[in-house]
Design a protein around this motif. Structure first.
Motif, PDB file in Angstrom:
ATOM      1  N   ALA A 215      16.811  30.480   9.837  1.00  0.00           N
ATOM      2  CA  ALA A 215      18.993  30.659  10.414  1.00  0.00           C
ATOM      3  C   ALA A 215      19.291  30.323  11.449  1.00  0.00           C
ATOM      4  O   ALA A 215      20.148  29.846  12.523  1.00  0.00           O
ATOM      5  CB  ALA A 215      19.644  31.973   9.855  1.00  0.00           C
ATOM      6  N   GLY A 216      17.912  30.803  12.941  1.00  0.00           N
ATOM      7  CA  GLY A 216      18.132  30.566  14.376  1.00  0.00           C
ATOM      8  C   GLY A 216      17.895  29.314  14.130  1.00  0.00           C
ATOM      9  O   GLY A 216      18.567  28.554  15.530  1.00  0.00           O
ATOM     10  N   GLY A 217      17.017  28.010  14.306  1.00  0.00           N
ATOM     11  CA  GLY A 217      16.336  27.090  14.244  1.00  0.00           C
ATOM     12  C   GLY A 217      17.487  26.088  13.944  1.00  0.00           C
ATOM     13  O   GLY A 217      16.950  24.967  14.026  1.00  0.00           O
ATOM     14  N   THR A 218      18.372  26.518  12.900  1.00  0.00           N
ATOM     15  CA  THR A 218      18.658  24.836  12.319  1.00  0.00           C
ATOM     16  C   THR A 218      19.665  24.395  12.338  1.00  0.00           C
ATOM     17  O   THR A 218      20.962  25.736  12.554  1.00  0.00           O
ATOM     18  CB  THR A 218      18.457  24.884  10.278  1.00  0.00           C
ATOM     19  OG1 THR A 218      16.634  25.422  10.235  1.00  0.00           O
ATOM     20  CG2 THR A 218      18.021  23.617  10.124  1.00  0.00           C
ATOM     21  N   MET A 220      24.185  23.561  12.286  1.00  0.00           N
ATOM     22  CA  MET A 220      24.688  23.190  10.344  1.00  0.00           C
ATOM     23  C   MET A 220      24.407  21.941  10.100  1.00  0.00           C
ATOM     24  O   MET A 220      24.242  22.264   8.720  1.00  0.00           O
ATOM     25  CB  MET A 220      26.022  23.900  11.413  1.00  0.00           C
ATOM     26  CG  MET A 220      26.688  25.241  11.451  1.00  0.00           C
ATOM     27  SD  MET A 220      25.760  26.888  10.473  1.00  0.00           S
ATOM     28  CE  MET A 220      27.043  26.896   9.343  1.00  0.00           C
ATOM     29  N   ARG A 223      21.492  21.657   8.139  1.00  0.00           N
ATOM     30  CA  ARG A 223      20.603  22.102   6.996  1.00  0.00           C
ATOM     31  C   ARG A 223      21.715  21.863   5.037  1.00  0.00           C
ATOM     32  O   ARG A 223      21.832  20.707   5.176  1.00  0.00           O
ATOM     33  CB  ARG A 223      22.527  23.612   6.952  1.00  0.00           C
ATOM     34  CG  ARG A 223      21.815  24.669   8.308  1.00  0.00           C
ATOM     35  CD  ARG A 223      22.192  25.660   8.761  1.00  0.00           C
ATOM     36  NE  ARG A 223      22.232  26.424   9.264  1.00  0.00           N
ATOM     37  CZ  ARG A 223      22.383  27.722   9.605  1.00  0.00           C
ATOM     38  NH1 ARG A 223      22.975  28.761   9.025  1.00  0.00           N
ATOM     39  NH2 ARG A 223      22.218  27.955  10.071  1.00  0.00           N
TER      40      ARG A 223
ATOM     41  N   GLN B 203      25.414  40.756  12.778  1.00  0.00           N
ATOM     42  CA  GLN B 203      24.754  40.517  11.528  1.00  0.00           C
ATOM     43  C   GLN B 203      25.901  41.475  10.797  1.00  0.00           C
ATOM     44  O   GLN B 203      25.676  42.356  10.740  1.00  0.00           O
ATOM     45  CB  GLN B 203      23.576  40.757  11.244  1.00  0.00           C
ATOM     46  CG  GLN B 203      22.052  40.689  11.638  1.00  0.00           C
ATOM     47  CD  GLN B 203      21.550  40.294  11.102  1.00  0.00           C
ATOM     48  OE1 GLN B 203      21.223  39.786  10.186  1.00  0.00           O
ATOM     49  NE2 GLN B 203      20.130  39.892  11.024  1.00  0.00           N
ATOM     50  N   ARG B 248      27.303  24.478  19.360  1.00  0.00           N
ATOM     51  CA  ARG B 248      26.731  25.233  19.039  1.00  0.00           C
ATOM     52  C   ARG B 248      26.421  26.829  18.148  1.00  0.00           C
ATOM     53  O   ARG B 248      25.138  26.406  17.640  1.00  0.00           O
ATOM     54  CB  ARG B 248      25.173  25.243  19.268  1.00  0.00           C
ATOM     55  CG  ARG B 248      24.703  23.757  19.853  1.00  0.00           C
ATOM     56  CD  ARG B 248      24.196  23.093  18.519  1.00  0.00           C
ATOM     57  NE  ARG B 248      22.840  23.390  18.751  1.00  0.00           N
ATOM     58  CZ  ARG B 248      22.257  23.564  18.876  1.00  0.00           C
ATOM     59  NH1 ARG B 248      21.522  23.032  19.724  1.00  0.00           N
ATOM     60  NH2 ARG B 248      20.496  24.154  18.842  1.00  0.00           N
ATOM     61  N   THR B 250      26.225  28.980  14.361  1.00  0.00           N
ATOM     62  CA  THR B 250      25.253  29.168  13.111  1.00  0.00           C
ATOM     63  C   THR B 250      25.757  30.058  12.428  1.00  0.00           C
ATOM     64  O   THR B 250      25.854  31.399  12.892  1.00  0.00           O
ATOM     65  CB  THR B 250      23.849  28.432  12.995  1.00  0.00           C
ATOM     66  OG1 THR B 250      23.160  30.028  14.435  1.00  0.00           O
ATOM     67  CG2 THR B 250      23.492  27.472  13.479  1.00  0.00           C
ATOM     68  N   TRP B 251      25.923  29.735  11.035  1.00  0.00           N
ATOM     69  CA  TRP B 251      26.705  30.924  10.705  1.00  0.00           C
ATOM     70  C   TRP B 251      25.816  30.941   9.265  1.00  0.00           C
ATOM     71  O   TRP B 251      25.995  29.880   8.761  1.00  0.00           O
ATOM     72  CB  TRP B 251      28.018  30.905  10.293  1.00  0.00           C
ATOM     73  CG  TRP B 251      28.571  30.008   9.951  1.00  0.00           C
ATOM     74  CD1 TRP B 251      29.763  29.649   8.419  1.00  0.00           C
ATOM     75  CD2 TRP B 251      29.516  28.608  10.357  1.00  0.00           C
ATOM     76  NE1 TRP B 251      29.459  28.384   8.768  1.00  0.00           N
ATOM     77  CE2 TRP B 251      30.340  28.147   9.490  1.00  0.00           C
ATOM     78  CE3 TRP B 251      29.319  28.846  12.111  1.00  0.00           C
ATOM     79  CZ2 TRP B 251      30.401  26.715  10.262  1.00  0.00           C
ATOM     80  CZ3 TRP B 251      29.614  26.979  12.228  1.00  0.00           C
ATOM     81  CH2 TRP B 251      30.443  26.440  11.499  1.00  0.00           C
ATOM     82  N   GLN B 275      25.462  36.153   8.454  1.00  0.00           N
ATOM     83  CA  GLN B 275      25.249  36.924  10.423  1.00  0.00           C
ATOM     84  C   GLN B 275      26.019  35.480  10.691  1.00  0.00           C
ATOM     85  O   GLN B 275      26.049  34.111   9.853  1.00  0.00           O
ATOM     86  CB  GLN B 275      23.825  37.124  10.630  1.00  0.00           C
ATOM     87  CG  GLN B 275      23.054  35.108  10.284  1.00  0.00           C
ATOM     88  CD  GLN B 275      21.395  35.409  10.018  1.00  0.00           C
ATOM     89  OE1 GLN B 275      21.267  34.170  11.634  1.00  0.00           O
ATOM     90  NE2 GLN B 275      21.259  36.339  10.205  1.00  0.00           N
ATOM     91  N   ARG B 277      25.346  33.458  14.778  1.00  0.00           N
ATOM     92  CA  ARG B 277      24.630  33.221  15.834  1.00  0.00           C
ATOM     93  C   ARG B 277      25.522  32.287  16.940  1.00  0.00           C
ATOM     94  O   ARG B 277      26.006  31.580  16.480  1.00  0.00           O
ATOM     95  CB  ARG B 277      23.391  33.035  15.748  1.00  0.00           C
ATOM     96  CG  ARG B 277      22.826  33.469  15.089  1.00  0.00           C
ATOM     97  CD  ARG B 277      21.106  32.366  14.911  1.00  0.00           C
ATOM     98  NE  ARG B 277      20.368  33.819  14.012  1.00  0.00           N
ATOM     99  CZ  ARG B 277      19.626  34.271  13.738  1.00  0.00           C
ATOM    100  NH1 ARG B 277      19.031  33.771  14.522  1.00  0.00           N
ATOM    101  NH2 ARG B 277      18.587  34.357  12.720  1.00  0.00           N
ATOM    102  N   GLY B 345      17.976  29.181  19.075  1.00  0.00           N
ATOM    103  CA  GLY B 345      18.178  30.117  18.014  1.00  0.00           C
ATOM    104  C   GLY B 345      17.076  31.013  17.457  1.00  0.00           C
ATOM    105  O   GLY B 345      18.241  32.177  17.490  1.00  0.00           O
TER     106      GLY B 345
END
Lengths: 400, 400
Positions: A215-218, A220, A223, B203, B248, B250-251, B275, B277, B345
């Motif tokens: 969930a950090g490196g990808t 939106m 995905r 989170q 950038r 993400t959720w 969560q 980020r 991320g």
């Protein structure tokens, strides 16, 4: 003079309640000692009423009226869910006894294992209409403890007994009285429900395959989130189904699981159990078309792959118009303005018996809608008035 | 003449890869014999480069430059996830060795347990900035097998050793090189990423309370379906977050569970882990406001009760503008047009070191984005060019 002895009817019900009593309810799983005791109790009541009573190789208790026809079949099931209510199916069986006591030309049946303690369920009503094969009996096991059905039948003393088959030509129809198992009658302040039919249940599995990612490196945009695709698909169904449903359709997603289910991992797979219910085949088919269109649209919009699989499709069992009309008329007489027509959202023996003869059902109110729990109950005056309605409607329909 | 001996850098990396080798990756969980062997190997390399090398009471390996400053701190972590990749943190540690070999005035650090084999995680970087208390060490246990951290430290021969503290005044900043752990560089055909900062992770748990009911007997209007309310809430977040997010952000909803999860039962309860980020505190606060508004709107629209609970909020760690500018300039020289700025991320030691000095990070591409798996890899020419960029940028930043 009323046809039905309601005091005797309630006394019978309370006598049966003592067999396998659990708190204010009963515990009579199919073929248990308590269940078999209740079947023997029923055989005696049927003989008392002048019927020729017997128990068959699947545990069905059957009382045959000795006089001339035309005849009706009346009944339900006598076993209970585990630690469950005292009425449920027992109510419809004892109502049958009450009609027989009143001298109506009725056969009375307690069909075995409507509650599905054994795999397959509805063993008695399936058997008596001829759609339960020996190999299905060979395969079936207790859902409670895995006991093979054959062993349970032998332990109950039923091994080797012949299984009864209905002679459908003998009957003008089948009446089943049952508790509502919902809150509609109670909330509307009503005392009786004339059932329009038993809904069909069409069950589906939807699997969505995406790509499991961190969930950090990808981003939106990168995905392929199977969980999000599941949410969007279920939200689409929530938007679209009301445009295609009937007035009393229901649809339910009872399970959503996403894998692996960790806070920082984008779900790679989602599994959905989805079902809808209706009494009208045309509505069921419209809902299926809508569901298929939603899944197709999901696959057009998303970078995931949704697959729809049918698990089961039961048949709707509409009730007979003339039998419903008879119930309407006498319900209005006994409880003016305090009854309604309604579908049955749950399954009943009548849905199988409907395959061989006209059927009708009458619902009593359920206090707080509680069902399959020992706290299940119905007010005695509602039980009594419904038994009177059933008796008068049976008499009227036989004459009609 | 190039500053960095890239052949030697790659040789060091491949030598370290033999310690705890697993397929093409490594298995070096924190304080395992393999991990301790890699720490001893590192102590030798640091001494070779003329640094004063030691290991402290939490397992941090630290090499101190003996000459005058200004100094830089360079490093990462040397333990691996279970059966994981050969580069990950080892890359940043060996890059530190390469800069020290080139004669740059750098201290080199391998911070213990960035990977979080023990509860808490980031033990080394937290300890060295002074935010890891003795009582936290007393409480922490292995997430793999429950071994108390104290026992693991004793077994590794670290009990009783003093823990190092950074003298932040000694440093102009901290450089950490790491694999991207994503596919953005590879998909764009790039060879290096200049990290703008390490995102914060906020989170949340959302619980929805409805009413468990039978899917047959309960009309759509009567329902209080917690699963459907969860779907509608998540669909609302999916609609609303893009209006408030940064470029950038993400959720992720990583887990949805509905109870009891049976096909014919309307869910009475739903649990959601959610969560988001971002690197920018203002964006994080906008997303929190949006999330709170969605939950409030759910409670206005639905007959269920949604409750939002914060589980954790980490701090974003923005990278230092001057250090990033140095990386930009030399990246463009070594890989013209083949680098970009990007946030991280995932978490890294730099997010803790950022609390006491300026930090910067350089990402190498990850082949297919594979991370935390033995198949993780990066092309050797990309490793080499990134180490050259790091060396030249460090030199330029020290001069600037």
């Amino acid at each position: 003079m009323p046809l039905i002895d309601t005091a005797r009817f309630l006394r019978d019900l309370n006598e049966l309640r003592q067999i396998g009593r659990y708190k204010t309810g009963v515990h009579r799983p199919t073929y248990s000692p308590q269940d078999m005791e209740s079947r023997r109790w029923l055989l005696q009541r049927l003989e008392e009423c002048g019927l020729k009573a017997e128990i068959d190789g699947i545990g069905n208790v059957f009382g045959r009226h000795k006089g001339p026809g035309p005849h009706l079949l009346v009944g339900s099931h006598i076993e209970s869910q585990n630690q469950a209510g005292w009425l449920d199916g027992a109510l419809g069986v004892v109502a049958g006894v009450a009609l027989a006591r009143a001298g109506l030309p009725v056969d009375v049946a307690a069909f075995a294992d409507e509650e599905g303690h054994f795999e397959g369920g509805f063993l008695g009503s399936k058997s008596i209409i001829g759609i339960l094969g020996e190999e299905e009996i060979d395969r079936s096991r207790s859902r409670n403890d895995g006991t093979p059905l054959r062993d349970a039948l032998a332990a109950a003393g039923l091994a080797g007994k012949p299984r009864l088959r209905l002679d459908s030509g003998r009957y003008k129809g089948f009446f089943e009285m049952h508790i509502e198992q919902g809150t509609q009658l109670e909330n509307a302040g009503l005392r009786a429900g004339v059932v329009t039919g038993i809904v069909a249940i069409w069950q589906w599995r939807i699997t969505i395959e995406g790509m499991q990612d961190h969930a950090g490196g990808t981003t939106m945009a990168e995905r392929r989130d199977a969980g999000l695709a599941a949410v969007r698909l279920l939200a689409m169904i929530d938007q679209e189904f009301p445009k295609h449903c009937g007035p009393r359709s229901t649809w339910t997603c009872g399970r959503i699981t996403v894998e692996p289910g960790a806070p920082s991992i984008i779900p790679g797979r989602a599994d959905i159990l989805f079902q809808f219910r209706d009494i009208d085949m045309a509505v069921l088919e419209r809902l299926e078309a809508c569901l298929r269109a939603c899944v197709q649209e999901s696959n057009r919009r998303e970078r995931t792959v949704a697959t729809l699989t049918n698990i089961s499709k039961s048949l709707p069992a509409p009730c007979d118009p003339a039998m419903m009309a008879a119930l309407d008329t006498v319900a209005e007489r006994h409880a003016p303005g305090l009854w309604q027509r309604m579908p049955s959202g749950a399954g009943h023996d009548a849905q199988y018996i409907a395959r061989v003869m006209p059927v009708a059902m009458l619902f009593t109110p359920s206090i707080k809608g509680i069902s399959h729990h020992w706290a299940e109950d119905t007010r005695e005056e509602d039980l009594a008035v419904c038994c009177e309605i059933l008796g008068d409607a049976a008499a009227a329909y036989l004459k009609g």
